[in-house]
Design an enzyme around this catalytic site. Sequence first.
Site, mmCIF file in Angstrom:
data_model
loop_
_atom_site.group_PDB
_atom_site.id
_atom_site.type_symbol
_atom_site.label_atom_id
_atom_site.label_comp_id
_atom_site.label_asym_id
_atom_site.label_seq_id
_atom_site.Cartn_x
_atom_site.Cartn_y
_atom_site.Cartn_z
ATOM 1 N N ASP A 13 10.748 96.610 0.607
ATOM 2 C CA ASP A 13 11.464 95.598 1.390
ATOM 3 C C ASP A 13 12.560 96.181 2.274
ATOM 4 O O ASP A 13 13.592 95.540 2.491
ATOM 5 C CB ASP A 13 12.063 94.517 0.471
ATOM 6 C CG ASP A 13 10.998 93.842 -0.363
ATOM 7 O OD1 ASP A 13 9.885 93.660 0.149
ATOM 8 O OD2 ASP A 13 11.288 93.510 -1.526
ATOM 9 N N LYS A 16 10.348 97.903 6.915
ATOM 10 C CA LYS A 16 9.507 98.915 7.547
ATOM 11 C C LYS A 16 8.741 98.326 8.730
ATOM 12 O O LYS A 16 8.483 99.004 9.714
ATOM 13 C CB LYS A 16 8.505 99.478 6.520
ATOM 14 C CG LYS A 16 9.165 100.171 5.356
ATOM 15 C CD LYS A 16 8.159 100.565 4.272
ATOM 16 C CE LYS A 16 7.658 99.429 3.410
ATOM 17 N NZ LYS A 16 8.633 98.821 2.510
ATOM 18 N N GLY A 17 8.380 97.046 8.611
ATOM 19 C CA GLY A 17 7.599 96.374 9.658
ATOM 20 C C GLY A 17 8.304 96.432 11.001
ATOM 21 O O GLY A 17 7.687 96.700 12.028
ATOM 22 N N GLY A 40 4.828 92.920 2.071
ATOM 23 C CA GLY A 40 5.131 91.824 2.985
ATOM 24 C C GLY A 40 5.946 92.384 4.132
ATOM 25 O O GLY A 40 7.111 92.703 3.951
ATOM 26 N N HIS A 41 5.323 92.565 5.289
ATOM 27 C CA HIS A 41 6.010 93.185 6.416
ATOM 28 C C HIS A 41 6.242 92.155 7.517
ATOM 29 O O HIS A 41 5.306 91.553 8.014
ATOM 30 C CB HIS A 41 5.204 94.387 6.931
ATOM 31 C CG HIS A 41 5.056 95.467 5.887
ATOM 32 N ND1 HIS A 41 4.287 96.581 6.053
ATOM 33 C CD2 HIS A 41 5.597 95.586 4.647
ATOM 34 C CE1 HIS A 41 4.365 97.345 4.965
ATOM 35 N NE2 HIS A 41 5.148 96.744 4.104
ATOM 36 N N THR A 128 3.528 91.584 -8.484
ATOM 37 C CA THR A 128 3.322 90.477 -7.554
ATOM 38 C C THR A 128 2.154 89.594 -8.001
ATOM 39 O O THR A 128 1.892 88.567 -7.392
ATOM 40 C CB THR A 128 3.049 91.015 -6.132
ATOM 41 O OG1 THR A 128 1.911 91.893 -6.204
ATOM 42 C CG2 THR A 128 4.239 91.799 -5.588
ATOM 43 N N GLN A 223 5.576 99.325 0.197
ATOM 44 C CA GLN A 223 6.418 99.550 -0.990
ATOM 45 C C GLN A 223 7.508 100.589 -0.678
ATOM 46 O O GLN A 223 7.905 100.711 0.470
ATOM 47 C CB GLN A 223 5.580 99.967 -2.208
ATOM 48 C CG GLN A 223 4.716 98.862 -2.792
ATOM 49 C CD GLN A 223 3.456 98.580 -2.017
ATOM 50 O OE1 GLN A 223 2.662 99.468 -1.766
ATOM 51 N NE2 GLN A 223 3.243 97.343 -1.648
ATOM 52 N N THR A 298 8.939 88.221 0.792
ATOM 53 C CA THR A 298 7.972 87.761 1.798
ATOM 54 C C THR A 298 6.651 87.401 1.123
ATOM 55 O O THR A 298 5.920 86.527 1.572
ATOM 56 C CB THR A 298 7.695 88.900 2.812
ATOM 57 O OG1 THR A 298 8.944 89.451 3.216
ATOM 58 C CG2 THR A 298 6.952 88.411 4.030
ATOM 59 N N THR A 299 6.346 88.092 0.033
ATOM 60 C CA THR A 299 5.063 87.913 -0.623
ATOM 61 C C THR A 299 5.119 86.841 -1.710
ATOM 62 O O THR A 299 4.231 86.000 -1.811
ATOM 63 C CB THR A 299 4.603 89.263 -1.229
ATOM 64 O OG1 THR A 299 4.530 90.203 -0.164
ATOM 65 C CG2 THR A 299 3.249 89.174 -1.890
ATOM 66 N N ARG A 302 10.325 85.393 -4.384
ATOM 67 C CA ARG A 302 11.315 85.635 -5.443
ATOM 68 C C ARG A 302 12.647 86.099 -4.844
ATOM 69 O O ARG A 302 12.643 86.896 -3.900
ATOM 70 C CB ARG A 302 10.813 86.736 -6.394
ATOM 71 C CG ARG A 302 9.664 86.323 -7.263
ATOM 72 C CD ARG A 302 9.215 87.477 -8.153
ATOM 73 N NE ARG A 302 8.546 88.541 -7.409
ATOM 74 C CZ ARG A 302 8.093 89.667 -7.968
ATOM 75 N NH1 ARG A 302 8.259 89.884 -9.252
ATOM 76 N NH2 ARG A 302 7.473 90.566 -7.249
ATOM 77 N N PRO A 303 13.790 85.626 -5.404
ATOM 78 C CA PRO A 303 15.068 86.171 -4.928
ATOM 79 C C PRO A 303 15.151 87.650 -5.289
ATOM 80 O O PRO A 303 14.759 88.044 -6.384
ATOM 81 C CB PRO A 303 16.127 85.366 -5.695
ATOM 82 C CG PRO A 303 15.412 84.683 -6.799
ATOM 83 C CD PRO A 303 13.952 84.619 -6.451
ATOM 84 N N ARG A 304 15.599 88.465 -4.347
ATOM 85 C CA ARG A 304 15.695 89.899 -4.635
ATOM 86 C C ARG A 304 17.034 90.219 -5.292
ATOM 87 O O ARG A 304 18.043 89.599 -4.974
ATOM 88 C CB ARG A 304 15.566 90.698 -3.333
ATOM 89 C CG ARG A 304 14.198 90.533 -2.702
ATOM 90 C CD ARG A 304 14.086 91.300 -1.383
ATOM 91 N NE ARG A 304 12.817 91.018 -0.725
ATOM 92 C CZ ARG A 304 12.654 90.860 0.580
ATOM 93 N NH1 ARG A 304 13.684 90.963 1.410
ATOM 94 N NH2 ARG A 304 11.460 90.606 1.084
HETATM 95 P P1 IMO Z 1 6.829 96.036 0.721
HETATM 96 O O1 IMO Z 1 5.721 96.762 1.426
HETATM 97 C C1 IMO Z 1 9.084 95.209 -2.890
HETATM 98 C C2 IMO Z 1 7.068 95.754 -6.753
HETATM 99 C C3 IMO Z 1 6.848 94.486 -7.563
HETATM 100 C C4 IMO Z 1 6.918 95.055 -8.959
HETATM 101 C C5 IMO Z 1 6.220 96.399 -8.829
HETATM 102 C C6 IMO Z 1 4.752 96.402 -9.223
HETATM 103 O O2 IMO Z 1 7.067 94.650 1.179
HETATM 104 O O3 IMO Z 1 8.066 96.879 0.716
HETATM 105 P P2 IMO Z 1 2.576 95.408 -8.058
HETATM 106 O O4 IMO Z 1 2.211 94.002 -7.700
HETATM 107 O O5 IMO Z 1 2.604 96.353 -6.910
HETATM 108 O O6 IMO Z 1 1.775 95.942 -9.211
HETATM 109 O O7 IMO Z 1 4.091 95.299 -8.620
HETATM 110 O O8 IMO Z 1 6.336 96.755 -7.456
HETATM 111 N N1 IMO Z 1 6.543 95.709 -5.370
HETATM 112 C C7 IMO Z 1 7.311 95.556 -4.277
HETATM 113 N N2 IMO Z 1 8.624 95.313 -4.147
HETATM 114 N N3 IMO Z 1 8.339 95.332 -1.777
HETATM 115 C C8 IMO Z 1 7.021 95.610 -1.890
HETATM 116 O O9 IMO Z 1 6.265 95.893 -0.804
HETATM 117 C C9 IMO Z 1 6.444 95.686 -3.174
HETATM 118 N N4 IMO Z 1 5.193 95.885 -3.632
HETATM 119 C C10 IMO Z 1 5.269 95.926 -4.981
HETATM 120 O O10 IMO Z 1 7.860 93.547 -7.326
HETATM 121 O O11 IMO Z 1 8.262 95.297 -9.326
HETATM 122 MG MG MG Z 2 8.028 93.176 -0.045
#
Ligand code: IMO
Ligand code: MG
Length: 428
Positions: A13, A16-17, A40-41, A128, A223, A298-299, A302-304
């Site tokens: 989060d 990056k998008g 979620g970008h 997720t 991620q 975004t996905t 949930r509150p971060r």
């Molecule tokens: P972007 O690309 C933030 C976190 C989940 C969980 C852990 C494992 O938007 O940065 P998973 O469903 O991947 O098996 O969950 O990873 N997680 C992310 N947190 N941004 C993401 O993607 C994430 N993708 C997975 O919340 O803690």
């Molecule tokens: Mg995300």
Amino acid sequence: MANLVVVGAQWGDEAKGKVIDYLAQDASMVVRYSGGNNAGHSVTVGQEEYKFHLVPSGILHPQVTCVLADGVVIDPGVLVKEIEELCARGLPVDNLKISAAAHVILPYHRLQDQLEEARRGEHRIGTTGRGIGPAYTDKAARCGIRMGDLVDPVRFEERLRAILPIKNALLTGVYGVEPFDAGQILKEYRAHADYLRRFVCDTPALVHRAASTDRSVLFEGAQGTMLDLDLGTYPYVTSSHPIAGGACLGTGVGPTLIDGVIGVAKSYTTRVGAGVFPTELTCEIGSYIRERGREYGTTTGRPRRCGWLDIVALRYAAQVNGMTYIALGHLDVLSGLPEVKICVAYRTAEGVVMTGMPSDLAFRTEIAPVYEVLPGWDTDISEVRTLEDLPCNARAYVRRVEELIGVPVASLSVGPAREQTILLRDPR
Ligand code: IMO
Ligand code: MG
């Protein structure tokens, strides 16, 4: 341009998008190399906001070929919906390519993800719930189904009929839930296959050609470094390789073709899901950051969890990714705080001060951050477009971050829009 990896330097989060969208103006190709629709970008263009879970963020630029490479796991239903939404908004999708070697998320992966989480109880990861972990598990266990299989009706049926009985034995025997019906899955997934077939091809040669000839390929990370399966806060991680090295594994491009690595970080830290978070703020400053930074997933919505900037994690990210630049975002969110803190080390319960990242951080819940405190700034900076126009305390904050990490800051972001970017050095 150069072939650049854009990688999340924190726990995901990092926006990056927006960085991809900015750099994609001059790119010939944008390649997603890992993860799936757990990502979620968001990209904001004028009044329009786009949210991508699978399609690379470069899709908004018509000259860019967008690739979902081998390292990505694809939920075909989600991808079809995303493509249809883009078409409905008048965006061309003909330049989208999907690797035949990318693995497919099936309905049993999603269910397995949710059942495994429930079974973990208080030790849950906070996934997720999209089936990402189980799909990667099957890939490693060599019982996955790939996009190339999916679009070949005979092979798909053969693979599914061979794999499903084992899956059903697990689901009914261990979890006591209803088994899946092969006919139902075949029907649903054949429709997706018919829709997606025209996009599926062998992508390694395509990416290699673009990387060696055009030399303007962006590798879009999903991620973040601290969620990497090997190098993150295991077991509170995702099941793939978000780090820059994942760009090689996930696309088939050799490391010598990569010219630079941009680590994207926020000016503070967030984490969604469970797991250790040394700089977490559970006080009102945490809520201040969450509200101002719109820190809701975004996905999943949930509150971060929000906290101060963690330099120990960022220095580690600089090291494991070979970061050449940092893109520092969300600086505007910190405006209005009387002081801002930077975590420069961790202190253990025994009083030992660590500046390096321990491999068992996930179990070091007793760790306390060691902070450096800097004065805050009061003015709204969302309209600022040059470094000189930033309040001097904001400038000092950026300089200190840069100094502590030891990697130059290429850009600052002061808001979600394309133009809310301050370019300090051009990484292209
Ligand atoms: P972007 O690309 C933030 C976190 C989940 C969980 C852990 C494992 O938007 O940065 P998973 O469903 O991947 O098996 O969950 O990873 N997680 C992310 N947190 N941004 C993401 O993607 C994430 N993708 C997975 O919340 O803690
Ligand atoms: Mg995300």
